[in-house]
Design an enzyme around this catalytic site. Structure first.
Site, PDB file in Angstrom:
ATOM      1  N   HIS A  34       0.843  -1.204   0.000  1.00 20.68           N
ATOM      2  CA  HIS A  34       0.000   0.000   0.000  1.00 20.68           C
ATOM      3  C   HIS A  34       0.876   1.252   0.000  1.00 20.68           C
ATOM      4  CE1 HIS A  34      -2.746  -2.897   2.258  1.00 20.68           C
ATOM      5  NE2 HIS A  34      -3.506  -2.533   1.257  1.00 20.68           N
ATOM      6  N   ASP A 147      -3.298  -7.457  -7.439  1.00 22.71           N
ATOM      7  CA  ASP A 147      -4.679  -7.831  -7.769  1.00 22.71           C
ATOM      8  C   ASP A 147      -4.904  -7.456  -9.236  1.00 22.71           C
ATOM      9  OD1 ASP A 147      -5.758  -8.482  -4.936  1.00 22.71           O
ATOM     10  OD2 ASP A 147      -4.715  -6.587  -4.720  1.00 22.71           O
TER      11      ASP A 147
END
Ligand code: AMP
Length: 284
Positions: A34, A147
């Site tokens: 992140h 992802d």
């Protein structure tokens, strides 16, 4: 750094933001993966915004919504340190008001792989991101290659719905041993972690074969399967060698591909992928 919880406040913040706005949507439990997205948003935008929202509609009834790791105090400290201007951290009923029933249904890119393994998952993802994009109206939104199918679903959604948000992919951040970072890695014991490394090892084996010139999708699939099965303890869900734009399974040799896999280690489901023959920046 502002921490805002209502849609009205977030809209107000956006309306008074000067210059370009970059958004990093997250479900919190922030890690270095992140952080790499957030750093890029801070670097490339005048105003960097992070959303922290564990989105219930993208979890199946038997999945880990209630148990998903949450650590808001630590997440806010990370955002503050990295220079984020505003964190949007709404409660569920703020994003899904009473009576909420509208869902965004993505197209065929969402049908396979994670979409097949997790029915409704990408409709939940597309719905919450449509809401976040409508509230924040970012110029650019940053997503991880980790992802990969989600990245494509959101890129195609933003294009199809004319949302005007540039959806940018950022490279997967790995632990030094090669395991792709994930909030769900917190569930893994030391033994599980070692077992889970088989996934990244399988992808590396296929990448090596690709570098040596292997282009046959069936062979590449087999190399991954063989490598992962050599390590006991991983239950493979799928191995896919697909077109990196449509995610349709390749039937014939091609000059670009994405190899994706999902597997379970104990109760924890892990996913990973590698992009071959095309740079991530070209995926748009
Ligand atoms: P999540 O909080 O799991 O919904 O992830 C928020 C964003 O961070 C998504 O765009 C993910 O693809 C991205 N992300 C998660 N793990 C990684 C990683 N290891 N490297 C790069 N990006 C990641």
């Amino acid at each position: 750094m502002k921490v805002l919880r209502s849609v009205a406040e977030a809209r107000g913040f956006r309306a008074s933001a000067a210059g370009s706005v970059g958004l990093v949507p997250t479900m919190g439990a922030l890690h270095e993966g992140h952080a790499s997205l957030i750093e890029r948003a801070v670097r490339e935008s005048d105003v960097a915004i992070v959303s922290i929202f564990v989105n219930p509609t993208q979890f199946g009834p038997k999945e880990d919504f209630a148990a998903y790791p949450r650590d808001e105090a630590a997440d806010l400290a990370v955002c503050e340190r990295l220079g984020v201007a505003m964190v949007f951290a709404p409660a569920v009923d703020e994003m899904y008001p009473a009576g909420d029933a509208t869902r965004v249904q993505p197209g065929p890119v969402a049908a396979r792989l994670e979409g097949a393994a997790r029915p409704g998952h990408f409709a939940g993802v597309a719905t919450v991101l449509t809401k976040l994009f409508a509230i924040i109206r970012p110029d650019v939104a940053y997503f991880g290659q980790k992802d990969f199918q989600q990245l494509r679903v959101v890129q195609i959604m933003s294009r199809d719905l004319r949302l005007g948000v540039r959806v940018v992919g950022c490279a997967t951040v790995r632990d030094p041993d090669g395991l792709a970072m994930s909030s769900r890695n917190r569930y893994l014991s030391a033994d599980d972690r070692r077992t889970g490394l088989a996934l990244a090892r399988g992808l590396r084996a296929a990448e090596d074969a690709w570098t040596r010139g292997e282009r046959d999708p069936a062979k590449l699939r087999e190399i991954v399967q063989r490598s992962v099965s050599a390590a006991p303890g991983v239950a493979l869900d799928y191995v896919s060698v697909a077109d990196p734009l449509t995610l349709e399974e390749l039937e014939r040799p091609a000059e670009r591909a994405v190899i994706s896999l999902a597997g379970r280690v104990g109760k924890t489901r892990l996913i990973d992928n590698v992009l071959l023959g095309i740079a991530l920046e070209k995926i748009a």
